[in-house]
Design a protein around this motif. Structure first.
Motif, PDB file in Angstrom:
ATOM      1  N   ALA A   5       0.829  -1.207   0.000  1.00  0.00           N
ATOM      2  CA  ALA A   5       0.000   0.000   0.000  1.00  0.00           C
ATOM      3  C   ALA A   5       0.865   1.258   0.000  1.00  0.00           C
ATOM      4  N   LEU A   6       1.945   1.240   0.772  1.00  0.00           N
ATOM      5  CA  LEU A   6       2.832   2.398   0.818  1.00  0.00           C
ATOM      6  C   LEU A   6       3.517   2.614  -0.528  1.00  0.00           C
ATOM      7  N   ALA A   7       3.967   1.531  -1.151  1.00  0.00           N
ATOM      8  CA  ALA A   7       4.601   1.665  -2.464  1.00  0.00           C
ATOM      9  C   ALA A   7       3.612   2.216  -3.490  1.00  0.00           C
ATOM     10  N   ASP A   8       2.391   1.707  -3.466  1.00  0.00           N
ATOM     11  CA  ASP A   8       1.374   2.208  -4.402  1.00  0.00           C
ATOM     12  C   ASP A   8       1.118   3.699  -4.197  1.00  0.00           C
ATOM     13  N   ALA A   9       1.297   4.159  -2.963  1.00  0.00           N
ATOM     14  CA  ALA A   9       1.104   5.584  -2.664  1.00  0.00           C
ATOM     15  C   ALA A   9       2.365   6.405  -2.924  1.00  0.00           C
ATOM     16  N   GLY A  10       3.433   5.755  -3.405  1.00  0.00           N
ATOM     17  CA  GLY A  10       4.650   6.474  -3.749  1.00  0.00           C
ATOM     18  C   GLY A  10       5.602   6.715  -2.610  1.00  0.00           C
ATOM     19  N   PHE A  11       5.429   5.998  -1.497  1.00  0.00           N
ATOM     20  CA  PHE A  11       6.335   6.139  -0.362  1.00  0.00           C
ATOM     21  C   PHE A  11       7.530   5.193  -0.488  1.00  0.00           C
ATOM     22  N   GLN A  12       8.694   5.694  -0.146  1.00  0.00           N
ATOM     23  CA  GLN A  12       9.825   4.824   0.158  1.00  0.00           C
ATOM     24  C   GLN A  12       9.569   4.199   1.522  1.00  0.00           C
ATOM     25  N   VAL A  13       9.969   2.936   1.718  1.00  0.00           N
ATOM     26  CA  VAL A  13       9.799   2.266   3.010  1.00  0.00           C
ATOM     27  C   VAL A  13      11.174   1.979   3.612  1.00  0.00           C
ATOM     28  N   HIS A  14      11.314   2.319   4.876  1.00  0.00           N
ATOM     29  CA  HIS A  14      12.562   2.220   5.642  1.00  0.00           C
ATOM     30  C   HIS A  14      12.259   1.311   6.830  1.00  0.00           C
ATOM     31  N   VAL A  15      12.832   0.116   6.826  1.00  0.00           N
ATOM     32  CA  VAL A  15      12.494  -0.892   7.830  1.00  0.00           C
ATOM     33  C   VAL A  15      13.653  -1.085   8.805  1.00  0.00           C
ATOM     34  N   HIS A  16      13.326  -1.103  10.080  1.00  0.00           N
ATOM     35  CA  HIS A  16      14.260  -1.526  11.140  1.00  0.00           C
ATOM     36  C   HIS A  16      14.161  -3.044  11.245  1.00  0.00           C
ATOM     37  N   ALA A  17      15.268  -3.740  11.001  1.00  0.00           N
ATOM     38  CA  ALA A  17      15.304  -5.192  11.165  1.00  0.00           C
ATOM     39  C   ALA A  17      16.676  -5.591  11.694  1.00  0.00           C
ATOM     40  N   HIS A  49      13.727   1.470  -1.542  1.00  0.00           N
ATOM     41  CA  HIS A  49      13.473   0.968  -0.197  1.00  0.00           C
ATOM     42  C   HIS A  49      14.783   0.550   0.465  1.00  0.00           C
ATOM     43  N   HIS A  50      14.802   0.552   1.791  1.00  0.00           N
ATOM     44  CA  HIS A  50      16.025   0.142   2.489  1.00  0.00           C
ATOM     45  C   HIS A  50      15.703  -0.488   3.835  1.00  0.00           C
ATOM     46  N   ILE A  51      16.634  -1.338   4.280  1.00  0.00           N
ATOM     47  CA  ILE A  51      16.531  -2.004   5.580  1.00  0.00           C
ATOM     48  C   ILE A  51      17.729  -1.571   6.409  1.00  0.00           C
ATOM     49  N   ALA A  52      17.457  -1.080   7.613  1.00  0.00           N
ATOM     50  CA  ALA A  52      18.516  -0.595   8.495  1.00  0.00           C
ATOM     51  C   ALA A  52      18.879  -1.635   9.541  1.00  0.00           C
ATOM     52  N   HIS A  53      20.123  -1.585   9.951  1.00  0.00           N
ATOM     53  CA  HIS A  53      20.720  -2.321  11.069  1.00  0.00           C
ATOM     54  C   HIS A  53      21.300  -3.675  10.658  1.00  0.00           C
ATOM     55  N   LEU A  54      20.483  -4.625  10.215  1.00  0.00           N
ATOM     56  CA  LEU A  54      21.008  -5.841   9.593  1.00  0.00           C
ATOM     57  C   LEU A  54      22.058  -6.537  10.443  1.00  0.00           C
ATOM     58  N   GLN A  55      21.740  -6.740  11.721  1.00  0.00           N
ATOM     59  CA  GLN A  55      22.753  -7.358  12.567  1.00  0.00           C
ATOM     60  C   GLN A  55      22.939  -8.828  12.253  1.00  0.00           C
ATOM     61  N   VAL A  56      21.843  -9.583  12.159  1.00  0.00           N
ATOM     62  CA  VAL A  56      21.936 -11.003  11.825  1.00  0.00           C
ATOM     63  C   VAL A  56      21.161 -11.232  10.529  1.00  0.00           C
ATOM     64  N   VAL A  57      21.866 -11.634   9.488  1.00  0.00           N
ATOM     65  CA  VAL A  57      21.248 -11.866   8.186  1.00  0.00           C
ATOM     66  C   VAL A  57      21.562 -13.295   7.767  1.00  0.00           C
ATOM     67  N   HIS A  58      20.540 -14.093   7.506  1.00  0.00           N
ATOM     68  CA  HIS A  58      20.771 -15.462   7.042  1.00  0.00           C
ATOM     69  C   HIS A  58      21.502 -15.408   5.703  1.00  0.00           C
ATOM     70  N   PRO A  59      22.533 -16.241   5.500  1.00  0.00           N
ATOM     71  CA  PRO A  59      23.287 -16.198   4.240  1.00  0.00           C
ATOM     72  C   PRO A  59      22.410 -16.334   3.004  1.00  0.00           C
ATOM     73  N   ASP A  60      21.308 -17.067   3.096  1.00  0.00           N
ATOM     74  CA  ASP A  60      20.420 -17.217   1.934  1.00  0.00           C
ATOM     75  C   ASP A  60      19.762 -15.902   1.536  1.00  0.00           C
ATOM     76  N   ASP A  61      19.678 -14.963   2.478  1.00  0.00           N
ATOM     77  CA  ASP A  61      18.991 -13.697   2.202  1.00  0.00           C
ATOM     78  C   ASP A  61      19.918 -12.605   1.693  1.00  0.00           C
ATOM     79  N   VAL A  62      21.222 -12.796   1.821  1.00  0.00           N
ATOM     80  CA  VAL A  62      22.160 -11.755   1.383  1.00  0.00           C
ATOM     81  C   VAL A  62      21.982 -11.411  -0.097  1.00  0.00           C
ATOM     82  N   PRO A  63      21.927 -12.389  -1.018  1.00  0.00           N
ATOM     83  CA  PRO A  63      21.780 -12.022  -2.445  1.00  0.00           C
ATOM     84  C   PRO A  63      20.473 -11.323  -2.768  1.00  0.00           C
ATOM     85  N   ARG A  64      19.474 -11.480  -1.928  1.00  0.00           N
ATOM     86  CA  ARG A  64      18.162 -10.898  -2.228  1.00  0.00           C
ATOM     87  C   ARG A  64      18.197  -9.367  -2.218  1.00  0.00           C
ATOM     88  N   PHE A  65      19.128  -8.776  -1.472  1.00  0.00           N
ATOM     89  CA  PHE A  65      19.235  -7.315  -1.473  1.00  0.00           C
ATOM     90  C   PHE A  65      19.528  -6.804  -2.878  1.00  0.00           C
TER      91      PHE A  65
END
Length: 547
Positions: A337-349, A375-391
């Protein structure tokens, strides 16, 4: 009047260019040349249309001004003008600062401030009894450095009516004694049990705090930022009105992107209000084109969302896997919904489940929105290796708080034992993210940690903290995840500018805005172990010297 910068070296936002010269006119860079191409000073002088003022770089490095892609500037300013615990580094030191502040401010109704470190207390949980020793007649409310917990005294608990029968909220908890009585540390959503009684910050105090923050950031070379929470959070009054006043008056000279707070107890019904605020906050140097979603907590209080449970002190699995503050399906619905409204999304994870849920939501929103929302994800302390290429696959920027990627008391005592060996090796995978081609940005999360870009870049390159001995000393944390110096510098300049949709900033090239920082030396020319000792000599915003 044009300004010619000469006599030093250049970093252009992507590459170290060696010795060169830059000409600025009308707040913009109009010419750049390097000595490898010939007489750099003479070359750029030819582009001047009138008189030229010369700035001698005296052998230092000229770089684009840093852009902090995740910061809480107004909160940082408040802590600087209130009871600032960041100036101390021990339990006794905190109590001394509080005692002195209370004595010097006898008419202050609530003692407010913050900045204590969990590692300075057993189990990371200070007590009301400790605060009562220095202030017992007035309520005290101190968020810790990461703002995911608060330390309160008995008077604050009493005024808020918080006791043994007060239930924990669904998104947090209070530390309690054997009889169920809160002991003085409130985690995550439990901060609101007391925080909702904290008096609203006055306009005068907020205006003073924001100007103190801007001055401080200029002094460390930060010329623009993305404020990661515009909204009420954890006893902190919404800083948006202060930003609006500063933007309207022209006092806000740095370009700021505000990230509007996504209320996690609501859903897409809050979208019209966010759109209205985006329109209302488009004033002067301020824009509010981003929405911030806090998907999980932090590892130190076991609220970061993990795929498998935390361990106990003996290394056995517990029943706790942390908190996903927003259910995965609702998160995806909100992001779409946010993307459809033209918002960038900034996630704490912070945890691997939180990161995965955010990536899943962005994947679901891949074909939504008007285009390149970044869009961007902040902090990224623990990232499963399978998810690294998805960025890289999704074009989601890794917003790194690099200062944390080293050994310190908090890492050794409150994090690694509860993660276990395998997950501890997935922390802050900056090198892997770079190698797969993920967009990179950097920020400080100030006041969670200091806003000094060179200290963060030092950690990104060395995986050790600058000038720290003991547990945070010479042993690097996962050195294979270190970044090359050019890459780290680029993330904090051009990379963060990209995340903030400022394609004319974060670089030194003709046509770019003349946001510049001069260092006392060239960190590219010395040993990497000395990067963090580099000091800012001067800062310019749109060609005007601000420090």
């Amino acid at each position: 009047m044009a300004t010619l910068y000469r006599g030093g070296t250049l970093f252009d936002g992507h590459q170290h260019r060696g010795r060169g010269a830059v000409l600025v006119e009308g707040g913009r860079i109009v010419a750049v040349a390097t000595e490898a191409e010939g007489d750099a000073e003479a070359t750029v002088r030819e582009a001047a249309t009138g008189p030229v003022e010369v700035v001698d770089l005296d052998g230092g490095l000229l770089a684009p001004g840093f852009i902090d892609a995740h910061i809480h500037a107004a909160q940082g300013g408040l802590e600087r003008i209130r009871c600032d615990l960041t100036q101390a580094s021990s339990r006794e030191g905190y109590l001394d600062v509080i005692r002195t502040y209370a004595a010097e401010n006898p008419d202050v109704e609530w003692i407010l401030g913050g900045g204590w470190a969990m590692a300075e207390f057993p189990g990371g949980t200070p007590t009301a009894a400790e605060l009562d020793q220095v202030v017992s007649d007035r309520p005290v409310f101190f968020p810790n450095r990461d703002h995911h917990g608060a330390w309160v005294n008995s008077r604050a608990l009493e005024l808020a009516g918080v006791g043994a029968r007060t239930p924990d909220p669904s998104d947090g908890y209070a530390e309690r004694d054997a009889d169920g009585r809160p002991t003085g540390t409130l985690h995550e959503g439990a901060m609101e049990l007391v925080g909702r009684f904290v008096p609203s910050t006055s306009d005068e105090e907020y205006d003073r705090a924001l100007m103190a923050a801007q001055t401080y950031l200029h002094s460390v070379g930060v010329t623009g930022w993305q404020d990661a929470i515009l909204g009420d959070y954890a006893g902190i009054t919404d800083p948006s009105p202060a930003y609006l006043r500063a933007a309207r008056s022209g006092a806000l000279v740095s370009q700021v992107v505000g990230a509007l707070w996504w209320e996690r107890d609501q859903g897409v019904e809050q979208l019209p209000g966010l759109i209205e605020r985006r329109e209302r906050y488009a004033v002067g140097a301020l824009r509010a084109t981003t929405v911030k979603i806090m998907q999980d907590g932090v590892l130190e209080n076991h609220t970061a969302a993990l795929e498998t449970p935390y361990l106990d002190r003996c290394g056995h699995a517990t029943s706790n896997s942390g908190h996903s503050f927003i259910e995965a399906g609702a998160l995806r619905e909100g992001v779409v919904a946010l993307a459809d409204a033209g918002f960038q999304v900034h996630v704490h994870a912070i945890g691997d489940r939180g990161v995965r849920e955010a990536l899943d939501a962005f994947e679901g929103a891949r074909d939504h929105g008007p285009g390149d929302l970044r869009h961007h994800i902040a902090h990224l302390q623990v990232v499963h290796p399978d998810d690294v290429p998805r960025f890289a696959q999704l074009g989601v920027a890794a917003n790194m708080q690099a200062l944390w990627a080293c050994y310190d008391d908090q890492m050794v005592e409150l994090t690694i034992p509860f993660l276990g060996e395998e997950r501890a090796a997935w922390q802050y995978p900056f090198g892997d993210l770079h190698r797969v081609g993920a967009p990179l940005a950097m920020g400080s999360d100030w006041p969670v940690s200091p806003p000094h870009p060179l200290e963060a870049i030092h950690v990104a390159v060395n995986r050790t903290a600058y000038g720290v001995s003991g547990v945070g000393g010479e042993r690097p944390l996962l050195p294979e995840q270190a970044l090359p110096l050019e890459v780290a510098f680029s993330a904090y300049t051009a990379g963060s500018a990209r995340v903030c949709h400022r394609d004319d900033a974060g670089v030194i090239r003709p046509g770019a805005v003349a946001d510049l920082v001069l260092f006392d030396r060239d960190p590219f020319a010395g040993p990497t172990g000395e990067i963090g000792g580099t000091q800012v000599r001067a800062t310019w915003v749109a060609g005007q010297q601000v420090h």
